[in-house]
Every structure is written in structure tokens, then in C-alpha cells.
Motif scaffolding. Sequence first.
Motif, mmCIF file in Angstrom:
data_model
loop_
_atom_site.group_PDB
_atom_site.id
_atom_site.type_symbol
_atom_site.label_atom_id
_atom_site.label_comp_id
_atom_site.label_asym_id
_atom_site.label_seq_id
_atom_site.Cartn_x
_atom_site.Cartn_y
_atom_site.Cartn_z
ATOM 1 N N HIS A 38 -6.077 -9.819 -8.903
ATOM 2 C CA HIS A 38 -6.355 -10.289 -7.543
ATOM 3 C C HIS A 38 -7.343 -9.371 -6.845
ATOM 4 O O HIS A 38 -8.303 -9.831 -6.212
ATOM 5 C CB HIS A 38 -5.051 -10.376 -6.749
ATOM 6 C CG HIS A 38 -5.229 -10.942 -5.370
ATOM 7 N ND1 HIS A 38 -5.526 -10.151 -4.272
ATOM 8 C CD2 HIS A 38 -5.182 -12.222 -4.907
ATOM 9 C CE1 HIS A 38 -5.636 -10.916 -3.206
ATOM 10 N NE2 HIS A 38 -5.447 -12.168 -3.564
ATOM 11 N N VAL A 42 -10.198 -11.951 -6.993
ATOM 12 C CA VAL A 42 -9.929 -12.869 -5.884
ATOM 13 C C VAL A 42 -10.364 -12.298 -4.537
ATOM 14 O O VAL A 42 -10.959 -13.014 -3.726
ATOM 15 C CB VAL A 42 -8.425 -13.250 -5.851
ATOM 16 C CG1 VAL A 42 -8.176 -14.287 -4.763
ATOM 17 C CG2 VAL A 42 -7.987 -13.792 -7.198
ATOM 18 N N GLN A 90 -6.753 -14.314 1.230
ATOM 19 C CA GLN A 90 -6.881 -13.562 -0.019
ATOM 20 C C GLN A 90 -7.533 -12.207 0.216
ATOM 21 O O GLN A 90 -7.349 -11.276 -0.582
ATOM 22 C CB GLN A 90 -7.703 -14.364 -1.035
ATOM 23 C CG GLN A 90 -7.140 -15.722 -1.383
ATOM 24 C CD GLN A 90 -5.724 -15.668 -1.901
ATOM 25 O OE1 GLN A 90 -5.388 -14.803 -2.703
ATOM 26 N NE2 GLN A 90 -4.888 -16.584 -1.446
ATOM 27 N N THR A 94 -3.213 -7.550 -0.946
ATOM 28 C CA THR A 94 -3.271 -7.579 -2.407
ATOM 29 C C THR A 94 -2.221 -6.637 -2.991
ATOM 30 O O THR A 94 -1.877 -5.648 -2.339
ATOM 31 C CB THR A 94 -4.681 -7.196 -2.892
ATOM 32 O OG1 THR A 94 -4.819 -7.443 -4.291
ATOM 33 C CG2 THR A 94 -4.986 -5.736 -2.617
ATOM 34 N N GLN A 98 -0.175 -17.134 -4.841
ATOM 35 C CA GLN A 98 -0.258 -18.217 -3.859
ATOM 36 C C GLN A 98 0.342 -19.495 -4.409
ATOM 37 O O GLN A 98 0.144 -19.850 -5.569
ATOM 38 C CB GLN A 98 -1.723 -18.461 -3.480
ATOM 39 C CG GLN A 98 -1.921 -19.564 -2.453
ATOM 40 C CD GLN A 98 -3.386 -19.768 -2.093
ATOM 41 O OE1 GLN A 98 -4.246 -19.012 -2.508
ATOM 42 N NE2 GLN A 98 -3.664 -20.795 -1.325
#
Length: 249
Positions: A38, A42, A90, A94, A98
Motif C-alpha cells: 500500500h 497505492v 488512500q 497506511t 479497503q
Amino acid sequence: MVATARTLLFYLLLGLWTIFISSSVILFGLFVPRKRRHQLFVQPYGRGVMLLCRVICGVGYRIVGREHIPQGSAVIAANHQSTWETFFLQTLLTPQAQVVKKELMSIPFFGWAFRLLCAIPIDRGNPKKALMKIIQAGSDYLTEGFWVLVFPEGTRRPAGSPGRFTQGAAAMATRSGKPILPIAHNAGRCWPGRGWVKVPGTIDVVIGPLIETEGKNSKQITNEAQHWIHTTLAEIDPQVPAAESTESL
């Protein structure tokens, strides 16, 4: 015409950015520890989308309440007005998992990459099965130290018309012993959920105090989260009616 042209350019660059990040995940994701994917893929993706949105479409944001973010993980419960918040949230916390609709997993590049990331795909056509999956998978992620993002309204709601909350987020929090971090925003004013042209402006994001779960059941927690978010929406968006009692949930 200017807003339309800017939006078209935004979507063109967004598509290219999505293909680039998705391809990176597909090629390198398996070589990165799951808990770091992530942060490495992300978060930069979301930040890139925020940059494109601000520079091309003139849509910025301001955040109030960062001090309420805890050191450990929690369930993120936010209202859902558009796609903007799925990108923005996002960038905020972190590592993160989701809850998403399973149809997203079939989108070329994007969906293939999603399979390597920490998503919880659910079938919204089967609410009972979806709820059980949210509780089970979400609790497992929370125990591992992930934040878990949930939109308790279940689907996007028009700006000015908030929806009733389901109890999935609360049940997950109760099972894992984690608190809920409520977040309210008015993204639908700049990024309409049922329109595609972006409206220049500043989106307000308000992070609320943690909602603890100890000594409460799912219904009480859901009521508390819904009441706080609806009340806050009424403060940052005059077109939202004042929050009503949620005792009937």
C-alpha cells in the motif's frame, strides 16, 4: 466548455497513471511484503490523482482533525459521495485494506493489480454474505495492523442527501476490539457522484474523534458514527439537513 476540456484531460492522464501503477503492481507486487504494498504503490497512486485533480481541474482540499488519528490502526468509516474519497483516503493512512465491490476486480490492469493488494471484494447483491466477509476479512486485517476503509452507506449518495449506515464497520470493530475513526467530507460538490465534469473548488475533510467499541454493541456504535458524520456534514455543507435521531437503526 473549459471545465469539460479540463475534465477530459484529467481522465486521459488518470487512465495513463492507472495503467502505469497497475502494471508496476503486477510486475513487482509479489516481490514486496504485503504490508508495504500500500505504501509503495497505492499511496503514490492516490497522491498522483490528487495532484492531477488540483492542477488540471482546480479541485483542492483542506483537512481538519488530524490530531484525532491514533498511533495504531482502526476502522475508517466515511460517507460516500464520489470516487474522489476512494483516492484521497488512500493517501491519508497506511497500510490499508479497503472494502470494494467485486466487479472492480475484473477491470483490466486495475483489477488485476487489486488482486495483489489488500482489498476485500464483496458481492453487493448478497448482503448477508457480504457482511460476513467484511467482518471476517476486515477483522483479520485489523489484527495484522492494517487500517480498514469502509463506506457504511454501501454506495455513493448525492451531495446533500446522506444515507443510513449499515452495521458492517461496527461489527468489524467490535470483533477486533479496534475503534472507529469517522471521517466526513463534501467531495460531491466538486466531484459529482453521478456526473463526470469536475467543478473547481475546495473539498472539506473533517476527521472526528475516535469512537471506542468497549461496552457497546454494533447498533450503538453505528448510531454514534452515523450521527457524528451526518452532524458534521450539516456543518460543512449547508444543503445537508440537520442530523436526525438514529435510534431506529
